[in-house]
Scaffold this motif. Structure first.
Motif, PDB file in Angstrom:
ATOM      1  N   ARG A   1       0.842  -1.206   0.000  1.00 55.98           N
ATOM      2  CA  ARG A   1       0.000   0.000   0.000  1.00 55.98           C
ATOM      3  C   ARG A   1       0.880   1.262   0.000  1.00 55.98           C
ATOM      4  N   ALA A   2       1.909   1.282   0.857  1.00 53.88           N
ATOM      5  CA  ALA A   2       2.807   2.442   0.926  1.00 53.88           C
ATOM      6  C   ALA A   2       3.564   2.620  -0.394  1.00 53.88           C
ATOM      7  N   PHE A   3       4.047   1.521  -0.957  1.00 48.32           N
ATOM      8  CA  PHE A   3       4.768   1.581  -2.229  1.00 48.32           C
ATOM      9  C   PHE A   3       3.856   2.119  -3.335  1.00 48.32           C
ATOM     10  N   ALA A   4       2.630   1.606  -3.384  1.00 47.30           N
ATOM     11  CA  ALA A   4       1.677   2.044  -4.415  1.00 47.30           C
ATOM     12  C   ALA A   4       1.378   3.534  -4.286  1.00 47.30           C
ATOM     13  N   GLN A   5       1.225   4.016  -3.054  1.00 44.37           N
ATOM     14  CA  GLN A   5       0.924   5.441  -2.850  1.00 44.37           C
ATOM     15  C   GLN A   5       2.137   6.327  -3.135  1.00 44.37           C
ATOM     16  N   ASP A   6       3.278   5.951  -2.587  1.00 47.87           N
ATOM     17  CA  ASP A   6       4.464   6.806  -2.683  1.00 47.87           C
ATOM     18  C   ASP A   6       5.120   6.769  -4.063  1.00 47.87           C
ATOM     19  N   ARG A   7       5.299   5.581  -4.598  1.00 47.72           N
ATOM     20  CA  ARG A   7       6.055   5.435  -5.841  1.00 47.72           C
ATOM     21  C   ARG A   7       5.187   5.425  -7.093  1.00 47.72           C
ATOM     22  N   LEU A   8       3.994   4.796  -7.015  1.00 46.46           N
ATOM     23  CA  LEU A   8       3.159   4.661  -8.210  1.00 46.46           C
ATOM     24  C   LEU A   8       1.990   5.644  -8.253  1.00 46.46           C
ATOM     25  N   LYS A   9       1.794   6.356  -7.133  1.00 44.00           N
ATOM     26  CA  LYS A   9       0.686   7.323  -7.015  1.00 44.00           C
ATOM     27  C   LYS A   9      -0.676   6.640  -7.232  1.00 44.00           C
ATOM     28  N   LEU A  10      -0.807   5.435  -6.665  1.00 48.61           N
ATOM     29  CA  LEU A  10      -2.043   4.654  -6.731  1.00 48.61           C
ATOM     30  C   LEU A  10      -2.573   4.426  -5.332  1.00 48.61           C
ATOM     31  N   GLU A  11      -3.885   4.261  -5.220  1.00 47.60           N
ATOM     32  CA  GLU A  11      -4.496   3.945  -3.930  1.00 47.60           C
ATOM     33  C   GLU A  11      -5.302   2.662  -4.054  1.00 47.60           C
ATOM     34  N   PHE A  12      -5.298   1.878  -2.986  1.00 43.24           N
ATOM     35  CA  PHE A  12      -6.118   0.670  -2.949  1.00 43.24           C
ATOM     36  C   PHE A  12      -7.554   1.076  -2.665  1.00 43.24           C
ATOM     37  N   ASN A  13      -8.498   0.303  -3.182  1.00 41.29           N
ATOM     38  CA  ASN A  13      -9.907   0.628  -2.923  1.00 41.29           C
ATOM     39  C   ASN A  13     -10.380  -0.032  -1.633  1.00 41.29           C
ATOM     40  N   GLU A  14     -11.640   0.207  -1.294  1.00 43.15           N
ATOM     41  CA  GLU A  14     -12.202  -0.292  -0.033  1.00 43.15           C
ATOM     42  C   GLU A  14     -12.360  -1.810  -0.003  1.00 43.15           C
ATOM     43  N   LYS A  15     -12.260  -2.468  -1.155  1.00 45.91           N
ATOM     44  CA  LYS A  15     -12.388  -3.927  -1.185  1.00 45.91           C
ATOM     45  C   LYS A  15     -11.141  -4.640  -0.663  1.00 45.91           C
ATOM     46  N   THR A  16     -10.042  -3.916  -0.534  1.00 51.04           N
ATOM     47  CA  THR A  16      -8.791  -4.517  -0.096  1.00 51.04           C
ATOM     48  C   THR A  16      -8.906  -4.949   1.364  1.00 51.04           C
ATOM     49  N   GLN A  17      -8.705  -6.245   1.613  1.00 49.52           N
ATOM     50  CA  GLN A  17      -8.869  -6.769   2.961  1.00 49.52           C
ATOM     51  C   GLN A  17      -8.142  -8.096   3.127  1.00 49.52           C
ATOM     52  N   ILE A  18      -7.985  -8.495   4.373  1.00 49.59           N
ATOM     53  CA  ILE A  18      -7.396  -9.792   4.712  1.00 49.59           C
ATOM     54  C   ILE A  18      -8.476 -10.594   5.419  1.00 49.59           C
ATOM     55  N   PHE A  19      -8.726 -11.799   4.926  1.00 41.80           N
ATOM     56  CA  PHE A  19      -9.762 -12.640   5.522  1.00 41.80           C
ATOM     57  C   PHE A  19      -9.472 -14.107   5.220  1.00 41.80           C
ATOM     58  N   PRO A  20     -10.105 -15.021   5.967  1.00 37.42           N
ATOM     59  CA  PRO A  20      -9.884 -16.448   5.726  1.00 37.42           C
ATOM     60  C   PRO A  20     -10.445 -16.888   4.374  1.00 37.42           C
ATOM     61  N   VAL A  21      -9.730 -17.764   3.688  1.00 34.40           N
ATOM     62  CA  VAL A  21     -10.159 -18.277   2.393  1.00 34.40           C
ATOM     63  C   VAL A  21     -11.480 -19.038   2.526  1.00 34.40           C
ATOM     64  N   SER A  22     -11.755 -19.568   3.715  1.00 43.56           N
ATOM     65  CA  SER A  22     -12.982 -20.343   3.914  1.00 43.56           C
ATOM     66  C   SER A  22     -14.244 -19.515   3.663  1.00 43.56           C
ATOM     67  N   GLU A  23     -14.130 -18.175   3.723  1.00 46.94           N
ATOM     68  CA  GLU A  23     -15.264 -17.300   3.444  1.00 46.94           C
ATOM     69  C   GLU A  23     -15.536 -17.164   1.949  1.00 46.94           C
TER      70      GLU A  23
END
Length: 175
Positions: free
Chosen positions: A55-77
């Motif tokens: 996320r930091a690399f994308a913002q600082d170097r690529l001038k990109l932002e992650f959207n609200e869908k970006t998350q960490i969750f169990p694959v079982s979901e």
């Protein structure tokens, strides 16, 4: 599919993120198509560290932002990726089902085909070509029940004559 240059830019521009994920964090199970990516790892803290740096690399170097869908969750979901919902069973088998929103869109499109055929806006061959495209996409997942249900009630009729014409969609037997 979008513009050809968009694909090249995504491939080239996001290659730096691919390298961080594969080379620095050694994520074995990683996939990316254009700007959609998935990282699988058994350690949630490791994934949090990856996400923070990416996320930091994308913002600082690529001038990109992650959207609200970006998350960490169990694959079982289950995981949404490229129009499909992926599930991992207890035995380790991966099940791929068409995303609910795509099912609704497909059903609406079939209804529109019926109306356009009835009014004469669309001919049989055009509908047949479009359905061949859908069938090609549906072959990539567990869609037997979906195709049985949807194609079982799909009938085309011409308004003036009232004669029914069924489009031979891909039946589950030959899927």
């Amino acid at each position: 599919m979008g513009n050809q240059s968009s694909r090249w830019f995504a491939l080239y521009y996001l290659n730096q993120i691919d390298r961080i994920i594969k080379e620095k964090y050694k994520i074995k199970y990683y996939t990316r198509y254009m700007d959609d990516l998935i990282l699988l790892h058994e350690d949630k803290e490791h994934l949090k560290a990856c996400l923070a740096e990416i996320r930091a690399f994308a913002q600082d170097r690529l001038k990109l932002e992650f959207n609200e869908k970006t998350q960490i969750f169990p694959v079982s979901e289950g995981v949404d990726y490229l129009g499909w919902r992926f599930y991992l069973t207890d035995t380790g088998k991966v099940i791929r089902r068409l995303r609910t929103s795509n099912k609704r869109r497909f059903k609406r499109r079939l209804k529109a085909f019926q109306e356009k055929y009835r009014s004469g806006e669309m001919d049989y061959d055009a509908i047949k070509r479009s359905l061949a495209s859908y069938n090609g996409h549906l072959k990539h997942g567990h869609t037997w029940k979906l195709k049985t249900k949807i194609y079982g009630s799909f009938v085309l009729t011409k308004a003036p004559k009232g004669e029914a014409t069924a489009i031979p969609g891909e039946t589950p037997e030959n899927a």
